[in-house]
Design a protein around this motif. Structure first.
Motif, mmCIF file in Angstrom:
data_model
loop_
_atom_site.group_PDB
_atom_site.id
_atom_site.type_symbol
_atom_site.label_atom_id
_atom_site.label_comp_id
_atom_site.label_asym_id
_atom_site.label_seq_id
_atom_site.Cartn_x
_atom_site.Cartn_y
_atom_site.Cartn_z
ATOM 1 N N TRP A 36 0.838 -1.205 0.000
ATOM 2 C CA TRP A 36 0.000 0.000 0.000
ATOM 3 C C TRP A 36 0.862 1.239 0.000
ATOM 4 N N LEU A 78 -5.573 2.385 -2.564
ATOM 5 C CA LEU A 78 -5.999 0.989 -2.564
ATOM 6 C C LEU A 78 -4.862 0.094 -2.075
ATOM 7 N N TYR A 79 -5.238 -1.058 -1.512
ATOM 8 C CA TYR A 79 -4.278 -2.124 -1.229
ATOM 9 C C TYR A 79 -4.094 -2.913 -2.507
ATOM 10 N N ARG A 80 -2.774 -3.166 -2.881
ATOM 11 C CA ARG A 80 -2.475 -4.005 -4.043
ATOM 12 C C ARG A 80 -2.209 -5.408 -3.518
ATOM 13 N N THR A 91 -3.277 -10.481 -9.675
ATOM 14 C CA THR A 91 -3.269 -9.241 -8.901
ATOM 15 C C THR A 91 -4.681 -8.671 -8.837
ATOM 16 N N GLU A 92 -5.040 -8.102 -7.673
ATOM 17 C CA GLU A 92 -6.302 -7.391 -7.528
ATOM 18 C C GLU A 92 -6.122 -6.287 -6.513
ATOM 19 N N TYR A 93 -7.161 -5.454 -6.301
ATOM 20 C CA TYR A 93 -7.067 -4.289 -5.417
ATOM 21 C C TYR A 93 -8.218 -4.338 -4.428
ATOM 22 N N SER A 95 -10.361 -2.203 -1.300
ATOM 23 C CA SER A 95 -10.741 -0.975 -0.600
ATOM 24 C C SER A 95 -11.431 -1.427 0.667
ATOM 25 N N PRO A 111 -9.341 -0.278 -9.745
ATOM 26 C CA PRO A 111 -8.633 1.003 -9.659
ATOM 27 C C PRO A 111 -9.220 2.010 -10.654
#
Length: 656
Positions: A36, A78-80, A91-93, A95, A111
């Motif tokens: 993050w 956002l958290y990666r 990979t995702e994000y 909130s 994102p």
């Protein structure tokens, strides 16, 4: 992993607890890398940038606590999250909100939904632009472009005043352009007035086309003139014309010809013998020519012409005079049929076609039965709308008698089969009339007698009439009623019945079996005060209201006779299929020499009424009149006779 630094206190965290699966549905194994950027939480706690590695537990279990970044500063933080599993790297994000615990699906996001400066994935970009139109497929504010297909607007578009023929036109331009349409020098297809001549292209070629004056003038040029309603003689033929000349077939005026000039009819020679009075030429096959017929032009002797056939005198007319209210009326006939006379005694006609049908007595009028126009006068009890008819009430029989004259006439009523002739009134007011009806059936709709022979008030007016060969069939069912009281005052009898009676003013009623026999007789109803009382034009001394038995019976007879020395031969009474009955067979009033030969019946049980109140006699003589003597011979009727005061001689009867 970098530490989370707090100036005042440790910020609250949210636990994400879930199970990670592979694409084939089996629990995943591996590690999850979470990173993050630096951000400040919604409740103003600063968080330094960092990362964290989480090893998936047994059966793909994931459990990690993170500071909420939903609503953090900068926006879009956002958290990666990177999954490193046996299936590969994805990979995702996330909130993360403040609701704890939660699951991966609740925090997963895309994102780019935050600030413009944040990095976004290709997936985000493709999703955002997927619904946008290509630049070449839209209409731009400026420049010339061609639109294919129709477009619909929810509000009217605004366009400038058109300059070119293909420009769109606004409402103001159209209203101005059509403001004077129809107001100029035009002829409306719906009809109009012209103030000048109309020139046509030529003469008409079809019936519905307009024509020129030239066409009319040319057509009339060959037609004769008319002066004061007549064609001038000079235009009818050549030569001079005067009162002694006639127009010949060659369109010339010359001497008038005579019957002696005719030598043939359609190529067949005419005999030169001059015809006598009333004779007409008839074809003589033996001589091959037309000759005057011997014995008169019609071929009928005077005696033969005196025989009248009733069916020739049946008539119906449809006057237009107003009968919509009841009362005294006059109708106009364009041609009064033969035998239809306004001056005839006791002459009735039938009104039908609209309203309740009724039989009315002719009381006057100018009709003389000659075929000329005339009137008939009568009084109606019912109303009749337009479209009503007036007609013979006797199937032409009474009219035939009137046309034949009196005395010494013979009337033939032709055979009718089983249909019969409908009779609503048939009164013979002549003398020495033979009324022959062999083969004829009369359907008797009369409330009195089907045939009335003579004047009911005096037997001295008509005499020696012969009624022969008829079959009489009852068509009405009007039962008799019992009596409870009788009274007489000033020759007016008042009768009280045990039940509602069927009588109306003018009906002929027979009173029988009263306790006081002076009430016996045939009378005409004078008034109907109530449904159980009526008055009669009676005679005799006054009688106070007295209880009495007896019966009151509508006449409903076959024949009533009050003409002296009448003969009735071969009359048969027929049964009807319903409850229709005669109440009496023959009613003899005061005939001083009546004879009845060979009467008969066909189905006695359905012809004459016989019940607890009244059992119909075949012969009834009411009296009290001058003593009459009659003869009944060859009777073939099973019924009874009633004689009151008068005597009837009965001989040669074969009762069965």
């Amino acid at each position: 992993m970098a530490a989370v630094i707090s100036a005042a206190s440790t910020p609250a965290t949210t636990r994400i607890s879930d199970v990670v699966y592979r694409a084939d549905g089996a629990p995943a194994s591996g590690t999850v890398l979470i990173s993050w950027p630096a951000f400040t939480t919604l409740d103003s706690n600063p968080v330094a940038a960092g990362s964290r590695t989480v090893v998936l537990g047994p059966q793909g279990a994931l459990s990690v606590d993170l500071v909420p970044n939903l609503g953090a500063i900068p926006a879009g933080t956002l958290y990666r999250v990177v999954y490193q599993t046996e299936s590969g790297v994805t990979t995702e994000y996330w909130s993360v909100g403040t609701s704890s615990p939660t699951i991966i699906a609740a925090v997963r996001t895309t994102p780019g939904s935050g600030t413009a400066s944040a990095l976004v994935s290709r997936q985000y970009v493709d999703t955002v632009v997927a619904g946008k139109a290509n630049d070449t497929a839209v209409v731009h504010n400026n420049g010339n472009e061609t639109i294919t297909g129709s477009k619909q607007f929810s509000a009217p578009p605004t366009v400038p005043t058109p300059l070119l023929a293909t420009d769109a036109a606004n409402k103001a331009y159209v209203d101005s352009a059509v403001g004077n349409v129809g107001g100029g020098s035009y002829v409306s297809k719906a009809g109009d007035n012209m103030t000048g001549p109309l020139t046509l292209s030529g003469d008409p070629t079809a019936p519905g086309q307009a024509t020129t004056r030239q066409y009319v003038d040319t057509g009339l040029a060959a037609k004769a003139d008319r002066v004061a309603g007549r064609v001038p003689p000079s235009e009818l033929g050549s030569g001079s014309a005067d009162a002694t000349k006639c127009l010949k077939g060659d369109q010339s005026w010359g001497a008038c010809g005579t019957s002696s000039d005719a030598i043939s009819l359609r190529g067949i020679p005419l005999d030169t013998t001059a015809p006598g009075d009333g004779q007409v030429p008839t074809y003589d096959a033996a001589g091959g020519m037309y000759r005057p017929r011997a014995g008169g032009g019609s071929g009928l002797t005077a005696g033969m012409q005196a025989v009248k056939y009733a069916t020739d005198f049946a008539w119906t007319a449809t006057p237009s005079d107003d009968l919509s209210t009841a009362g005294a009326k006059t109708v106009n006939l364009a041609a009064c049929p033969s035998g239809v006379k306004g001056s005839a005694s006791e002459y009735d006609i039938r009104i039908a076609g609209s309203g309740t049908p009724e039989t009315v007595r002719v009381t006057g009028g100018t009709c003389s039965g000659t075929g000329a126009a005339g009137t008939l006068q009568f009084t109606t009890a019912n109303t009749h709308a337009a479209g009503y008819t007036v007609a013979s009430a006797s199937a032409g029989i009474r009219e035939a008698i009137e046309a034949a004259g009196t005395p010494n006439a013979k009337i033939v009523v032709p055979p009718s089969g089983t249909t019969g002739y409908d009779i609503y009134s048939l009164i013979i007011r002549s003398s020495r009339v033979e009324l022959s009806g062999y083969g004829a059936q009369l359907n008797c709709y009369t409330r009195g007698a089907c045939i009335v022979n003579g004047d009911r008030l005096s037997s001295l007016i008509n005499r020696r009439n012969y009624i022969r060969g008829f079959r009489l069939r009852p068509m009405l069912n009007i039962p008799s009623v019992g009596l409870t009281q009788v009274a007489r005052s000033s020759n007016v009898s008042t009768i009280t019945t045990s039940a509602s009676h069927p009588f109306t003013v003018g009906d002929y009623v027979v009173i029988l079996w009263t306790t006081d026999k002076s009430f016996y007789g045939l009378y005409q109803v004078r008034s109907v005060p109530t449904s159980t009382t009526f008055t009669l034009d009676g005679f005799g001394s006054n009688v106070p209201s007295t209880a009495s038995t007896g019966s009151a019976n509508l006449e409903l007879a076959g024949i009533e006779d009050n003409a002296n020395e009448s003969t009735i031969d071969d009359v048969e009474f027929l049964a009807n299929t319903g409850l229709e009955r005669f109440n009496f067979g023959f009613v003899f009033d005061n005939d001083q020499g009546a004879e009845v030969h060979n009467p008969g019946n066909n189905g006695s049980g359905n012809i004459f009424r016989c019940d607890a109140i009244h059992c119909a006699p075949i012969i009834y003589s009411p009296g009290p009149f001058t003593l009459s003597a009659g003869q009944l011979g060859g009777a073939a009727i099973a019924t009874t006779g009633v004689w009151q005061w008068n005597s009837v001689a009965v001989g040669e009867c074969s009762d069965h």
